[in-house]
Design an enzyme around this catalytic site. Structure first.
Site, PDB file in Angstrom:
ATOM      1  N   GLU A 291      15.031  68.733 -13.715  1.00 27.91           N
ATOM      2  CA  GLU A 291      14.772  68.946 -12.282  1.00 27.91           C
ATOM      3  C   GLU A 291      15.008  67.656 -11.485  1.00 27.91           C
ATOM      4  O   GLU A 291      14.605  66.580 -11.900  1.00 27.91           O
ATOM      5  CB  GLU A 291      13.324  69.414 -12.109  1.00 27.91           C
ATOM      6  CG  GLU A 291      12.903  69.666 -10.674  1.00 27.91           C
ATOM      7  CD  GLU A 291      11.424  69.960 -10.540  1.00 27.91           C
ATOM      8  OE1 GLU A 291      11.014  70.431  -9.465  1.00 27.91           O
ATOM      9  OE2 GLU A 291      10.669  69.715 -11.512  1.00 27.91           O
ATOM     10  N   LYS A 355      15.118  77.221  -5.927  1.00 30.56           N
ATOM     11  CA  LYS A 355      13.747  77.546  -6.311  1.00 30.56           C
ATOM     12  C   LYS A 355      13.149  78.525  -5.312  1.00 30.56           C
ATOM     13  O   LYS A 355      13.288  78.365  -4.104  1.00 30.56           O
ATOM     14  CB  LYS A 355      12.909  76.262  -6.382  1.00 30.56           C
ATOM     15  CG  LYS A 355      11.527  76.456  -6.988  1.00 30.56           C
ATOM     16  CD  LYS A 355      10.823  75.113  -7.176  1.00 30.56           C
ATOM     17  CE  LYS A 355       9.482  75.285  -7.864  1.00 30.56           C
ATOM     18  NZ  LYS A 355       8.782  73.987  -8.051  1.00 30.56           N
ATOM     19  N   CYS A 408      10.708  74.234 -12.689  1.00 30.72           N
ATOM     20  CA  CYS A 408       9.368  73.702 -12.879  1.00 30.72           C
ATOM     21  C   CYS A 408       8.345  74.817 -13.102  1.00 30.72           C
ATOM     22  O   CYS A 408       8.509  75.648 -13.983  1.00 30.72           O
ATOM     23  CB  CYS A 408       8.993  72.808 -11.691  1.00 30.72           C
ATOM     24  SG  CYS A 408       7.525  71.788 -11.979  1.00 30.72           S
TER      25      CYS A 408
END
Length: 534
Positions: A291, A355, A408
């Site tokens: 990430e 995301k 994440c």
């Protein structure tokens, strides 16, 4: 056992409060990195006895009658969440000068809020409380319901749901494929609470064997799945892609330093990507960076794309975490996304996935205009914070391989494994747990990611800046990986030979069926329809 139960039931005042906090905190031993699941038997046995002794004042109103049980559940939850989430404070100490003031909020404030769900669970259970098996059924159903609520209310935060205590190893993860982690949570609370029946001499003849049967079925299904006959849906062969996981171990302070050597960070990723395979193995087809691994806006840096092209072979694909910027036109501020770029061997960006589920107070600020008045800002410095994608898009590689991208902590949400996941060959999860150092946080995160692989029946490609990076098969077993805070890379072949994919909706149906059955047992016992024992 009976004498101990009597003492716990009758304990009062400050000692009672302290015992409730201890019961919750002791259960943290069941979580990674320790994984001593038997600790939960102590925690929930004490909790049942404490609720047994939660007496309200005479002539109390309905809320007053439930209040003592709520307090016990809240104290239990406070101990559990402080013990299990204290490491969140580590992220604030990365920039202590700016955020140290918020340390008490992270260590005690968030657990205090999350503990409300456990307080509501014990209060709800108290409505159905009885002397025998019904009370542990009520507690199991209530915890199952409130843990599910914790996963959805205010964007949700199902971290360390009780069911994870029952999944420390792959043998004990396999039930998640059928009933999901929330179904495991409800049944786990029933099993963990069963010893309390031995101490009060009521319901033990039925409750303890039933709990033992549930636990045996949990283990038996795991053993059958791992070691019994199975029909693989996809086997690794010469055409299966080799995946390289790059774990650069960049200190978070270096990633945040505006004056730091961003070029050096970028070059470290390139160097690890260009290393020859160990033991003369096949070159990787897919290279994965963690990430936000690219330390600048990639689309503004053609030289960086050229360097990537120079590093990759023509047929290699790079999947890299980066900040993606979207120009919104004259007079409007740009939007920033926490994204995964797909880059081919010619240095061309051929795909991206943004995301969807952002971290509140980390990637975006709820009630931003109000909180900014008090000088409160995101931990991640980004003008206006990150924007979330409207929906999740699969990453389709030139080979046709489809990956389900999760950035994440998106991977901790079991109910979000929907959409086109059934057509994916694997889950791709990139993360940066360097925020949390060598604390239990990264270990807990990794366990939850493994359980998602088992739930969905898909292999997991997981890459973290500081670890834990691993290729995990669809049964939760680590094929190859790198330890926490280790620098390096690992190559492994993506093997999808495990389960057929599992539907989120099917797992949800089984979860709600379990909830209904538990509430039926609790109601029948409470009102004397069934399971009434002397």
């Amino acid at each position: 056992m009976e004498r101990l139960a009597d003492k716990v039931i009758l304990v009062w005042g400050f000692r009672r409060m302290l015992l409730a906090v201890f019961a919750g905190a002791f259960g943290v031993l069941a979580l990674p990195p320790i994984g001593f699941f038997a600790a939960m038997f102590v925690s929930f046995t004490l909790l049942v006895w404490l609720i047994d002794g939660s007496a309200a004042a005479p002539n109390s109103n309905p809320i007053g009658r439930l209040w003592p049980s709520f307090v016990i559940g809240w104290l239990f939850g406070f101990g559990y969440f402080v013990g299990g989430l204290w490491w969140l404070g580590h992220a604030l100490m990365i920039d202590a000068e700016e955020f140290a003031w918020a340390l008490p909020l992270a260590i005690f404030g968030l657990p205090a809020l999350l503990a409300i769900f456990y307080g509501l669970a014990t209060a709800l259970a108290r409505i159905f409380w009885s002397d025998g098996i019904g009370r542990i059924a009520a507690l199991a159903a209530s915890f199952g319901l409130l843990e599910w609520a914790r996963s959805v209310v205010f964007t949700g935060f199902p971290w360390n749901a009780i069911g994870y205590a029952m999944t420390p190893v792959p043998l004990m993860m396999q039930s998640a494929h059928v009933i999901g982690i929330m179904g495991i949570t409800a049944l786990a609370v029933f099993v963990f609470s069963a010893p309390a029946l031995l101490g009060t001499r009521q319901g033990a003849k039925l409750g303890v064997p039933l709990a033992a049967l549930i636990f045996a079925a949990h283990l038996g299904y795991g053993a059958y799945t791992l070691y019994g006959p199975s029909t693989p849906t996809q086997k690794a062969d010469d055409k299966s892609p080799v995946v390289r996981l790059v774990q650069p171990m960049i200190e978070q302070t270096a990633k945040m330093d505006s004056d730091g050597d961003r070029a050096a960070i970028f070059e470290k990723h390139l160097k690890l990507s260009a290393e020859p395979p160990k033991d003369g193995g096949k070159k990787p087809d897919i290279i994965v960076w963690p990430e936000t691994s690219i330390p600048f806006i990639l689309t503004d840096n053609q030289d960086a794309l050229t360097r990537i092209a120079d590093t990759l072979d023509d047929n290699q694909i790079l999947l890299a975490g980066a900040v993606r910027v979207e120009d919104m036109g004259p007079g409007n501020p740009p939007r920033y996304y926490n994204s995964i770029y797909m880059i081919d061997g010619r240095g061309q960006i051929i795909g991206a996935a943004d995301k969807v589920h952002l971290v509140p107070f980390g990637e975006y600020m709820p009630f931003e205009s109000i909180l900014n008045e008090f000088g409160i800002q995101n931990i991640v410095e980004m003008p206006g914070g990150f924007s979330s994608a409207a929906n999740r898009q699969l990453l389709t590689l030139p080979s046709g391989l489809k990956l389900y991208p999760l950035v994440c902590y998106e991977i901790i949400f079991p109910d979000e494994m929907t959409g086109d996941i059934g057509s994916a060959a694997a889950i791709l999860n990139i993360t940066n747990d360097a925020w949390f150092g060598a604390t239990p946080g990264p270990y807990q995160h990794f366990q939850q990611a493994r359980v998602r692989a088992v739930e969905t029946g898909l292999p997991l490609i997981r890459d973290g800046n500081s670890g834990i990076s691993a290729l995990v098969d669809a049964k939760g077993r680590v094929i190859a990986g790198l330890a926490l805070n280790e620098t390096g890379f690992i190559d492994a072949t993506l093997d999808g030979s495990a389960f057929s994919s599992s539907s989120t909706y099917a797992r949800q149906r089984y979860f709600w069926l379990i909830e209904i059955l538990l509430f039926v047992i609790a109601t029948g016992s409470r009102f004397g329809f069934v399971f009434k024992q002397n």
